[in-house]
Design a protein around this motif. Structure first.
Motif, PDB file in Angstrom:
ATOM      1  N   VAL A  56       0.642  15.895   1.371  1.00  0.00           N
ATOM      2  CA  VAL A  56       0.698  17.385   2.065  1.00  0.00           C
ATOM      3  C   VAL A  56       1.041  17.221   3.436  1.00  0.00           C
ATOM      4  CG1 VAL A  56      -0.505  19.495   2.192  1.00  0.00           C
ATOM      5  CG2 VAL A  56      -1.064  17.938   0.276  1.00  0.00           C
ATOM      6  N   TYR A  57       2.289  17.374   3.770  1.00  0.00           N
ATOM      7  CA  TYR A  57       2.727  17.396   5.072  1.00  0.00           C
ATOM      8  C   TYR A  57       2.283  18.996   5.796  1.00  0.00           C
ATOM      9  CZ  TYR A  57       5.174  13.240   3.943  1.00  0.00           C
ATOM     10  OH  TYR A  57       5.744  11.958   3.621  1.00  0.00           O
ATOM     11  N   TYR A  58       1.897  18.766   7.098  1.00  0.00           N
ATOM     12  CA  TYR A  58       1.992  19.694   7.952  1.00  0.00           C
ATOM     13  C   TYR A  58       2.681  19.437   9.162  1.00  0.00           C
ATOM     14  CZ  TYR A  58      -2.368  20.581   4.737  1.00  0.00           C
ATOM     15  OH  TYR A  58      -3.424  20.570   3.772  1.00  0.00           O
ATOM     16  N   VAL A  59       3.422  20.312   9.654  1.00  0.00           N
ATOM     17  CA  VAL A  59       4.350  20.013  10.746  1.00  0.00           C
ATOM     18  C   VAL A  59       4.514  21.051  11.971  1.00  0.00           C
ATOM     19  CG1 VAL A  59       5.898  18.149   9.119  1.00  0.00           C
ATOM     20  CG2 VAL A  59       6.513  20.549   9.555  1.00  0.00           C
ATOM     21  N   ASN A  60       3.560  22.063  11.626  1.00  0.00           N
ATOM     22  CA  ASN A  60       3.385  23.063  12.916  1.00  0.00           C
ATOM     23  C   ASN A  60       2.783  21.966  13.994  1.00  0.00           C
ATOM     24  OD1 ASN A  60       2.245  24.789  14.761  1.00  0.00           O
ATOM     25  ND2 ASN A  60       2.470  26.277  13.223  1.00  0.00           N
ATOM     26  N   PRO A  61       3.550  22.003  15.077  1.00  0.00           N
ATOM     27  CA  PRO A  61       3.118  21.096  16.432  1.00  0.00           C
ATOM     28  C   PRO A  61       1.909  21.482  16.704  1.00  0.00           C
ATOM     29  CG  PRO A  61       5.618  22.297  16.685  1.00  0.00           C
ATOM     30  CD  PRO A  61       4.800  22.956  15.345  1.00  0.00           C
ATOM     31  N   LYS A 101       0.954  -1.097   0.012  1.00  0.00           N
ATOM     32  CA  LYS A 101       0.029   0.113   0.140  1.00  0.00           C
ATOM     33  C   LYS A 101       0.940   1.314  -0.034  1.00  0.00           C
ATOM     34  CE  LYS A 101      -3.816  -2.169   2.319  1.00  0.00           C
ATOM     35  NZ  LYS A 101      -4.783  -2.109   3.613  1.00  0.00           N
ATOM     36  N   LEU A 102       0.251   2.316  -0.455  1.00  0.00           N
ATOM     37  CA  LEU A 102       0.903   3.491  -0.478  1.00  0.00           C
ATOM     38  C   LEU A 102       0.965   4.061   0.871  1.00  0.00           C
ATOM     39  CD1 LEU A 102       2.086   5.888  -2.127  1.00  0.00           C
ATOM     40  CD2 LEU A 102       0.184   7.142  -2.447  1.00  0.00           C
ATOM     41  N   SER A 103       1.987   4.630   1.368  1.00  0.00           N
ATOM     42  CA  SER A 103       2.161   5.147   2.789  1.00  0.00           C
ATOM     43  C   SER A 103       2.994   6.594   3.069  1.00  0.00           C
ATOM     44  CB  SER A 103       2.774   4.124   3.617  1.00  0.00           C
ATOM     45  OG  SER A 103       2.909   4.578   4.891  1.00  0.00           O
ATOM     46  N   ALA A 104       2.499   7.284   3.929  1.00  0.00           N
ATOM     47  CA  ALA A 104       3.538   8.438   3.859  1.00  0.00           C
ATOM     48  C   ALA A 104       3.636   8.778   5.680  1.00  0.00           C
ATOM     49  CB  ALA A 104       2.622   9.779   3.274  1.00  0.00           C
ATOM     50  N   HIS A 105       4.714   9.113   5.832  1.00  0.00           N
ATOM     51  CA  HIS A 105       4.763   9.315   7.301  1.00  0.00           C
ATOM     52  C   HIS A 105       6.151  10.382   7.714  1.00  0.00           C
ATOM     53  CE1 HIS A 105       8.447   6.539   7.651  1.00  0.00           C
ATOM     54  NE2 HIS A 105       7.865   5.937   6.877  1.00  0.00           N
ATOM     55  N   PHE A 106       5.942  10.779   8.887  1.00  0.00           N
ATOM     56  CA  PHE A 106       7.246  11.786   9.054  1.00  0.00           C
ATOM     57  C   PHE A 106       7.659  11.304  10.641  1.00  0.00           C
ATOM     58  CE2 PHE A 106       3.347  14.458  10.059  1.00  0.00           C
ATOM     59  CZ  PHE A 106       3.431  14.715  11.619  1.00  0.00           C
ATOM     60  N   VAL A 110      -5.166   6.153   9.156  1.00  0.00           N
ATOM     61  CA  VAL A 110      -3.868   6.426  10.144  1.00  0.00           C
ATOM     62  C   VAL A 110      -3.479   5.044  10.658  1.00  0.00           C
ATOM     63  CG1 VAL A 110      -3.275   7.703  12.115  1.00  0.00           C
ATOM     64  CG2 VAL A 110      -4.834   8.517  10.656  1.00  0.00           C
ATOM     65  N   ILE A 111      -2.131   4.861  10.594  1.00  0.00           N
ATOM     66  CA  ILE A 111      -1.669   3.808  11.026  1.00  0.00           C
ATOM     67  C   ILE A 111      -0.611   3.998  12.233  1.00  0.00           C
ATOM     68  CG2 ILE A 111      -1.997   2.216   9.315  1.00  0.00           C
ATOM     69  CD1 ILE A 111       1.096   2.760   8.400  1.00  0.00           C
ATOM     70  N   VAL A 112      -0.076   5.028  12.639  1.00  0.00           N
ATOM     71  CA  VAL A 112       0.714   5.609  13.559  1.00  0.00           C
ATOM     72  C   VAL A 112       0.302   6.752  14.026  1.00  0.00           C
ATOM     73  CG1 VAL A 112       3.024   6.057  14.454  1.00  0.00           C
ATOM     74  CG2 VAL A 112       2.575   4.218  12.922  1.00  0.00           C
ATOM     75  N   ASP A 113       0.103   7.245  15.238  1.00  0.00           N
ATOM     76  CA  ASP A 113      -0.068   8.507  15.688  1.00  0.00           C
ATOM     77  C   ASP A 113       0.544   8.811  17.106  1.00  0.00           C
ATOM     78  OD1 ASP A 113      -1.120  10.968  16.372  1.00  0.00           O
ATOM     79  OD2 ASP A 113      -3.086  10.552  16.090  1.00  0.00           O
ATOM     80  N   GLN A 114       1.784   9.371  17.189  1.00  0.00           N
ATOM     81  CA  GLN A 114       2.378   9.913  18.392  1.00  0.00           C
ATOM     82  C   GLN A 114       2.349  11.277  18.644  1.00  0.00           C
ATOM     83  OE1 GLN A 114       5.534   7.280  19.739  1.00  0.00           O
ATOM     84  NE2 GLN A 114       5.774   6.532  17.799  1.00  0.00           N
ATOM     85  N   ARG A 115       1.569  11.968  18.042  1.00  0.00           N
ATOM     86  CA  ARG A 115       1.609  13.393  18.030  1.00  0.00           C
ATOM     87  C   ARG A 115       1.358  14.021  19.496  1.00  0.00           C
ATOM     88  NH1 ARG A 115      -2.604  14.804  13.595  1.00  0.00           N
ATOM     89  NH2 ARG A 115      -3.655  13.135  14.559  1.00  0.00           N
ATOM     90  N   ALA A 116       0.442  13.346  20.258  1.00  0.00           N
ATOM     91  CA  ALA A 116       0.394  13.743  21.661  1.00  0.00           C
ATOM     92  C   ALA A 116       1.661  14.003  22.572  1.00  0.00           C
ATOM     93  CB  ALA A 116      -0.380  12.887  22.211  1.00  0.00           C
ATOM     94  N   THR A 117       2.833  13.176  22.027  1.00  0.00           N
ATOM     95  CA  THR A 117       3.941  13.219  22.835  1.00  0.00           C
ATOM     96  C   THR A 117       5.433  13.514  21.844  1.00  0.00           C
ATOM     97  OG1 THR A 117       4.111  10.694  22.627  1.00  0.00           O
ATOM     98  CG2 THR A 117       3.078  11.706  24.513  1.00  0.00           C
ATOM     99  N   ARG A 118       5.101  13.267  20.733  1.00  0.00           N
ATOM    100  CA  ARG A 118       6.297  13.793  19.992  1.00  0.00           C
ATOM    101  C   ARG A 118       5.848  14.647  18.780  1.00  0.00           C
ATOM    102  NH1 ARG A 118       9.056   8.310  18.045  1.00  0.00           N
ATOM    103  NH2 ARG A 118      10.749   9.348  18.545  1.00  0.00           N
ATOM    104  N   ASN A 119       6.771  15.346  18.124  1.00  0.00           N
ATOM    105  CA  ASN A 119       6.551  16.264  17.005  1.00  0.00           C
ATOM    106  C   ASN A 119       7.798  16.216  15.680  1.00  0.00           C
ATOM    107  OD1 ASN A 119       5.876  18.265  19.573  1.00  0.00           O
ATOM    108  ND2 ASN A 119       4.443  18.140  18.087  1.00  0.00           N
ATOM    109  N   TYR A 120       7.432  16.242  14.706  1.00  0.00           N
ATOM    110  CA  TYR A 120       8.133  16.502  13.647  1.00  0.00           C
ATOM    111  C   TYR A 120       9.732  17.341  13.873  1.00  0.00           C
ATOM    112  CZ  TYR A 120      10.412  17.438   9.102  1.00  0.00           C
ATOM    113  OH  TYR A 120      11.421  17.673   7.981  1.00  0.00           O
ATOM    114  N   GLY A 121      10.870  16.861  13.816  1.00  0.00           N
ATOM    115  CA  GLY A 121      11.837  17.829  13.863  1.00  0.00           C
ATOM    116  C   GLY A 121      12.340  18.092  15.319  1.00  0.00           C
ATOM    117  N   THR A 122      11.738  17.151  16.231  1.00  0.00           N
ATOM    118  CA  THR A 122      12.116  17.187  17.762  1.00  0.00           C
ATOM    119  C   THR A 122      12.043  15.983  18.453  1.00  0.00           C
ATOM    120  OG1 THR A 122      10.820  19.332  17.851  1.00  0.00           O
ATOM    121  CG2 THR A 122      11.380  18.017  20.109  1.00  0.00           C
ATOM    122  N   ASN A 123      13.203  15.346  18.713  1.00  0.00           N
ATOM    123  CA  ASN A 123      13.620  13.909  19.091  1.00  0.00           C
ATOM    124  C   ASN A 123      12.748  13.702  20.477  1.00  0.00           C
ATOM    125  OD1 ASN A 123      14.808  13.084  16.735  1.00  0.00           O
ATOM    126  ND2 ASN A 123      16.673  14.080  17.874  1.00  0.00           N
TER     127      ASN A 123
END
Length: 205
Positions: free
Chosen positions: A170-175, A136-141, A192-205
């Motif tokens: 289309v990627y939106y990475v504003n926290p 399947k086609l997948s996109a992630h950050f 949606v197959i992964v969602d850790q946005r509550a505790t992690r962000n793009y560009g921040t380990n």
């Protein structure tokens, strides 16, 4: 065939328009260079000089950009290490939003097939568009160049039928509003197959 990156978010209507036409972003590969082999230059037709360099992997074969694509030229990757290297330009680090579109086709089953990515397996990935092991086609950050996936979406259908498919991510990475809008053949995919946005962000380990 035909990969493009835009430094902004595109609407569903604009992506549907891309499905039927071509526009000019910060990176545009029409793949009409008519080259094959290792170390060849793939010209960025956007005028921004984000040219790529071909690599044919450990088997020292493949990487054929002389073939016919969906629209004009195309590149054939043999699945054994072939890729086009864009270096580590800051143009491809998402500042707020970014849109990536293109055409692809494959019939390989059960293997990970990268379409476009920033980073690699050694340093980690910032963002990826791929055909995953479930076909399947997948996109992630991810959080910068390390760590596991922050957020990912996947298509509801498989894409290994050997037919041309249009993709857009289309990627939106504003926290405050991190998201991905994923499209396959002009239709939005919402699984949606992964969602850790509550505790992690793009560009921040």
């Amino acid at each position: 065939d035909d990969i493009a990156i835009y430094g902004y978010s595109k609407t569903a209507a604009q992506i549907l328009s891309d499905y039927n036409s071509v526009s000019f972003p910060i990176l545009y590969f029409p793949f009409e260079d008519n080259v094959s082999g290792d170390g060849k230059i793939i010209i960025d037709a956007s005028g921004n000089e984000n040219n790529g360099t071909t690599h044919w992997g450990a088997n020292a074969s493949g990487m054929d950009c002389t073939i016919v694509g969906k629209m004009g030229g195309g590149c054939l990757f043999d699945g054994t290490g072939d890729f086009i290297d864009l270096g580590n330009s800051t143009n491809f680090h998402i500042q707020d939003t970014m849109t990536i579109t293109g055409w692809f086709k494959t019939s390989a089953s059960g293997v990970r097939q990268m379409i476009m990515q920033k980073g690699d397996a050694l340093i980690g990935y910032e963002w990826v568009i791929e055909v995953d092991v479930n076909n399947k086609l997948s996109a992630h950050f991810n959080p910068g160049n390390s760590g596991s996936t922050v957020y990912a979406k996947v298509s509801s259908q498989t894409v290994i039928d050997g037919a041309w498919h249009h993709f857009a991510a289309v990627y939106y990475v504003n926290p405050a509003s991190e998201d991905i809008a994923l499209y396959l053949d002009g239709q939005e995919e919402t699984v949606v197959i992964v969602d850790q946005r509550a505790t992690r962000n793009y560009g921040t380990n």
